[in-house]
Design a protein around this motif. Structure first.
Motif, PDB file in Angstrom:
ATOM      1  N   ARG A 258       0.852  -1.209   0.000  1.00 31.35           N
ATOM      2  CA  ARG A 258       0.000   0.000   0.000  1.00 31.35           C
ATOM      3  C   ARG A 258       0.881   1.249   0.000  1.00 31.35           C
ATOM      4  NH1 ARG A 258      -1.782  -0.048   5.314  1.00 31.35           N
ATOM      5  NH2 ARG A 258      -3.643   1.195   5.041  1.00 31.35           N
ATOM      6  N   PRO A 259       0.465   2.309  -0.720  1.00 34.97           N
ATOM      7  CA  PRO A 259       1.232   3.566  -0.663  1.00 34.97           C
ATOM      8  C   PRO A 259       1.033   4.233   0.695  1.00 34.97           C
ATOM      9  CG  PRO A 259      -0.777   3.883  -1.948  1.00 34.97           C
ATOM     10  CD  PRO A 259      -0.748   2.427  -1.562  1.00 34.97           C
ATOM     11  N   VAL A 260       2.127   4.592   1.362  1.00 35.46           N
ATOM     12  CA  VAL A 260       1.998   5.175   2.714  1.00 35.46           C
ATOM     13  C   VAL A 260       2.682   6.530   2.861  1.00 35.46           C
ATOM     14  CG1 VAL A 260       1.698   3.020   4.003  1.00 35.46           C
ATOM     15  CG2 VAL A 260       4.009   3.857   3.528  1.00 35.46           C
ATOM     16  N   GLY A 261       3.314   7.010   1.816  1.00 35.23           N
ATOM     17  CA  GLY A 261       4.003   8.294   1.944  1.00 35.23           C
ATOM     18  C   GLY A 261       4.871   8.543   0.733  1.00 35.23           C
ATOM     19  N   THR A 262       5.718   9.566   0.824  1.00 33.82           N
ATOM     20  CA  THR A 262       6.691   9.829  -0.243  1.00 33.82           C
ATOM     21  C   THR A 262       8.056  10.004   0.408  1.00 33.82           C
ATOM     22  OG1 THR A 262       6.051  12.183  -0.127  1.00 33.82           O
ATOM     23  CG2 THR A 262       5.146  10.902  -1.950  1.00 33.82           C
ATOM     24  N   ILE A 263       9.098   9.521  -0.270  1.00 35.89           N
ATOM     25  CA  ILE A 263      10.443   9.694   0.301  1.00 35.89           C
ATOM     26  C   ILE A 263      10.885  11.143   0.082  1.00 35.89           C
ATOM     27  CG2 ILE A 263      11.097   7.276   0.060  1.00 35.89           C
ATOM     28  CD1 ILE A 263      12.717   8.087  -2.455  1.00 35.89           C
ATOM     29  N   ALA A 264      11.888  11.579   0.851  1.00 33.30           N
ATOM     30  CA  ALA A 264      12.262  13.004   0.810  1.00 33.30           C
ATOM     31  C   ALA A 264      12.877  13.402  -0.524  1.00 33.30           C
ATOM     32  CB  ALA A 264      13.215  13.333   1.954  1.00 33.30           C
ATOM     33  N   ALA A 265      13.709  12.524  -1.091  1.00 29.40           N
ATOM     34  CA  ALA A 265      14.330  12.848  -2.384  1.00 29.40           C
ATOM     35  C   ALA A 265      14.661  11.563  -3.132  1.00 29.40           C
ATOM     36  CB  ALA A 265      15.601  13.663  -2.175  1.00 29.40           C
ATOM     37  N   TYR A 266      14.568  11.652  -4.439  1.00 27.32           N
ATOM     38  CA  TYR A 266      14.894  10.485  -5.262  1.00 27.32           C
ATOM     39  C   TYR A 266      16.097  10.855  -6.105  1.00 27.32           C
ATOM     40  CZ  TYR A 266      13.954   6.273  -7.967  1.00 27.32           C
ATOM     41  OH  TYR A 266      14.044   5.032  -8.545  1.00 27.32           O
ATOM     42  N   ASP A 267      17.275  10.902  -5.482  1.00 27.50           N
ATOM     43  CA  ASP A 267      18.479  11.340  -6.178  1.00 27.50           C
ATOM     44  C   ASP A 267      19.552  10.262  -6.034  1.00 27.50           C
ATOM     45  OD1 ASP A 267      20.721  12.552  -7.177  1.00 27.50           O
ATOM     46  OD2 ASP A 267      20.564  14.389  -5.998  1.00 27.50           O
ATOM     47  N   ALA A 268      19.717   9.481  -7.090  1.00 28.63           N
ATOM     48  CA  ALA A 268      20.632   8.332  -7.024  1.00 28.63           C
ATOM     49  C   ALA A 268      22.100   8.754  -7.078  1.00 28.63           C
ATOM     50  CB  ALA A 268      20.320   7.377  -8.168  1.00 28.63           C
ATOM     51  N   THR A 269      22.372  10.048  -7.338  1.00 30.78           N
ATOM     52  CA  THR A 269      23.766  10.463  -7.542  1.00 30.78           C
ATOM     53  C   THR A 269      24.497  10.768  -6.241  1.00 30.78           C
ATOM     54  OG1 THR A 269      23.134  12.774  -7.772  1.00 30.78           O
ATOM     55  CG2 THR A 269      23.205  11.464  -9.802  1.00 30.78           C
ATOM     56  N   VAL A 270      23.767  10.873  -5.131  1.00 31.28           N
ATOM     57  CA  VAL A 270      24.437  11.140  -3.850  1.00 31.28           C
ATOM     58  C   VAL A 270      23.993  10.120  -2.802  1.00 31.28           C
ATOM     59  CG1 VAL A 270      24.910  13.620  -3.947  1.00 31.28           C
ATOM     60  CG2 VAL A 270      22.612  12.837  -3.432  1.00 31.28           C
ATOM     61  N   GLU A 271      24.779  10.031  -1.733  1.00 26.58           N
ATOM     62  CA  GLU A 271      24.437   9.096  -0.655  1.00 26.58           C
ATOM     63  C   GLU A 271      23.079   9.488  -0.069  1.00 26.58           C
ATOM     64  OE1 GLU A 271      26.186   7.594   3.619  1.00 26.58           O
ATOM     65  OE2 GLU A 271      27.252   9.178   2.542  1.00 26.58           O
ATOM     66  N   ALA A 272      22.209   8.500   0.134  1.00 26.30           N
ATOM     67  CA  ALA A 272      20.835   8.826   0.527  1.00 26.30           C
ATOM     68  C   ALA A 272      20.751   9.418   1.932  1.00 26.30           C
ATOM     69  CB  ALA A 272      19.972   7.579   0.437  1.00 26.30           C
ATOM     70  N   LEU A 273      21.647   9.043   2.846  1.00 25.54           N
ATOM     71  CA  LEU A 273      21.514   9.374   4.281  1.00 25.54           C
ATOM     72  C   LEU A 273      20.100   8.995   4.711  1.00 25.54           C
ATOM     73  CD1 LEU A 273      23.455  12.794   4.424  1.00 25.54           C
ATOM     74  CD2 LEU A 273      24.296  10.535   5.096  1.00 25.54           C
ATOM     75  N   ASN A 274      19.294   9.986   5.159  1.00 28.42           N
ATOM     76  CA  ASN A 274      17.909   9.615   5.492  1.00 28.42           C
ATOM     77  C   ASN A 274      16.903  10.192   4.490  1.00 28.42           C
ATOM     78  OD1 ASN A 274      18.455  12.169   6.334  1.00 28.42           O
ATOM     79  ND2 ASN A 274      17.522  11.972   8.365  1.00 28.42           N
ATOM     80  N   TYR A 275      17.399  10.638   3.354  1.00 28.17           N
ATOM     81  CA  TYR A 275      16.495  11.206   2.346  1.00 28.17           C
ATOM     82  C   TYR A 275      15.668  10.123   1.648  1.00 28.17           C
ATOM     83  CZ  TYR A 275      18.388  15.934   2.750  1.00 28.17           C
ATOM     84  OH  TYR A 275      18.734  17.187   3.205  1.00 28.17           O
ATOM     85  N   ASP A 276      15.996   8.837   1.919  1.00 28.30           N
ATOM     86  CA  ASP A 276      15.150   7.779   1.350  1.00 28.30           C
ATOM     87  C   ASP A 276      14.010   7.429   2.309  1.00 28.30           C
ATOM     88  OD1 ASP A 276      16.650   6.644   3.318  1.00 28.30           O
ATOM     89  OD2 ASP A 276      17.387   4.957   2.129  1.00 28.30           O
TER      90      ASP A 276
END
Ligand code: GLC
Length: 483
Positions: A30-48
């Motif tokens: 089920r869809p429950v939210g959206t991640i903060a950023a979808y940028d594969a070029t940098v380390e995600a940290l907690n943006y995923d």
């Protein structure tokens, strides 16, 4: 406008929608939210992860487009993450708090589960005070959009709202109508000298109180409803009076007496005029403009302009009609400083030199005119547009959207911009930042369909004596825009 422009404007919107879809987070299918950023070029940290505050922009545009399931799922799942037990363990989140963010975890072959971060993993271990406030505001927007009162009236939702209200209203050290929080407790989640009673938290608190007041069923909650009814007018008066800054007020403060003891003090917080950059303010403040200052406390008056707090104040009627118009006048008259080439500045002006070093702790991300310290955040575009619609200054919203539209998609939807005019893409800005994308779509939608404004605004303020208001079992939410 040329036909070509129209077409490109449509394709930009289309691109934004595709990017927004890509950011959706699924949990058990089920869809429950959206991640903060979808940028594969940098380390995600907690943006995923899905941040509560970031998701509000996505949620509002989903609600406007009838995609209510994702918002409902988000509200239900985050409610389960809220601690319900009284907490005496220092390392556990307090009862009623909502997480800053959460992620879906799946250990080998096991069932998926959600893992919340209440700040215990976050950089600098900051407390997300704003999350629980945004959560109530969003729940109420969901109810307005869907007319589905049943969700908010479910016992577990009533309990969740109650716990948030208890957290904000009951346990505290000081006796101001505002709430006392540590530094970095909101969108500015790094040290920026906003501990104490920062405007952003107070404006969100006011809106959350109003939302909770509409959603709480009186029976069993009489004490909380009474407390909300008592707090709302006190908070409103306190902010309108002590946080207000315009030329008239500056003159008063300039001539303040200090060291006044007792109730009759004209300068109750003992503000020393010398602590204010009054010569700069005297030049900067337009004759018909004004704003709410960033913070008020003992001998403290932070005269920086913080956009989120001011705009939420306008939208929620925390400011009077005159004050709201004065804030919009200021934005118009000081457009270059506050909007520039990318709407809009998170705060103005930046802290520089020793002030920067001492107040931020030499944070390189928050160098002067970067990130939180005078950077420009496109997500604020939707709040600027909402405030523009609310005050009948819609042309300001259109002007801002036009500026943003010309750049955002070319720059691949950055998180923030740097520089005095917002011309530099943020040094460490992520691309495909979800609230940049959602904020842009939301701003356009609000300007095109002002009938959506009541998702975030409230009916005229009237506080019934609590005992009378509680005679009615259910307090109806204003749903005019859907009729
Ligand atoms: C940064 C911002 C914060 C935001 C988070 C995720 O930490 O300061 O406001 O919620 O990124 O986008």
């Amino acid at each position: 406008m040329q036909l070509d422009d129209l077409a490109s404007s449509e394709s930009i919107e289309q691109e934004a929608w595709t990017a927004l879809e890509k950011s959706i987070l699924y949990y058990k299918g089920r869809p429950v939210g959206t991640i903060a950023a979808y940028d594969a070029t940098v380390e995600a940290l907690n943006y995923d992860q899905c941040f509560v505050r970031d998701f509000v922009s996505s949620a509002l545009i989903f609600l406007m487009k009838g995609r209510t399931d994702i918002v409902r799922n988000f509200l239900e799942e985050t409610l389960k993450l809220q601690p319900k037990e009284r907490q005496l363990d220092a390392y556990k989140p307090g009862r009623g708090l909502m997480p800053a963010s959460f992620k879906v975890v799946c250990d080998d072959g096991e069932e998926e589960y959600l893992e919340a971060d209440f700040g215990e993993h976050a950089i600098a271990r900051v407390t997300p005070v704003d999350s629980c406030l945004w959560w109530v505001i969003l729940l109420r927007a969901y109810v307005v959009a869907t007319k589905d009162f049943s969700l908010a009236y479910q016992p577990q939702f009533q309990h969740g709202i109650r716990l948030i209200m208890e957290l904000c209203l009951a346990t505290r050290f000081d006796m101001y109508p505002t709430i006392l929080v540590p530094d970095g407790a909101c969108m500015i989640d790094r040290r920026m000298g906003i501990y104490g009673h920062p405007l952003e938290i107070q404006a969100l608190f006011f809106a959350a109180l109003r939302a909770a007041r509409e959603l709480l069923i009186c029976q069993g909650n009489e004490d909380i409803v009474t407390a909300i009814d008592n707090r709302l007018p006190l908070l409103r008066t306190h902010i309108r009076q002590y946080y207000w800054m315009d030329l008239h007020r500056l003159n008063k403060i300039y001539r303040f007496k200090s060291e006044e003891y007792g109730k009759a003090a004209a300068n109750p917080f003992n503000i020393y005029a010398d602590s204010l950059p009054y010569y700069e303010l005297d030049k900067w403040l337009p004759r018909k403009g004004g704003f709410l200052v960033g913070n008020v406390g003992p001998s403290q008056l932070d005269t920086r302009f913080f956009s989120l707090g001011n705009l939420v104040a306008v939208v929620s009627d925390l400011t009077s009609e005159e004050q709201s118009q004065a804030i919009m006048n200021l934005i118009e008259e000081r457009w270059d400083d506050l909007v520039g080439d990318m709407p809009m500045k998170l705060c103005f002006p930046a802290l520089e030199n020793d002030e920067y070093r001492i107040v931020t702790g030499c944070d390189p991300k928050n160098r002067p005119w970067s990130y939180h310290n005078g950077g420009s955040w496109p997500v604020l575009l939707w709040l600027l547009s909402a405030a523009a619609v609310k005050t009948n200054r819609i042309e300001l919203g259109h002007k801002a959207v036009e500026i943003a539209e010309a750049r955002l998609h070319l720059d691949e939807w950055p998180e923030y911009y740097d520089g005095k005019k917002g011309r530099l893409m943020g040094k460490q800005a992520r691309k495909y930042q979800t609230w940049t994308i959602a904020g842009f779509l939301l701003a356009k939608e609000l300007l095109q369909n002002p009938t959506f404004l009541p998702l975030v605004t409230f009916a005229p303020f009237s506080v019934e004596p609590a005992s009378r208001a509680c005679e009615f079992e259910l307090v109806q939410v204003d749903t005019v825009y859907l009729s």
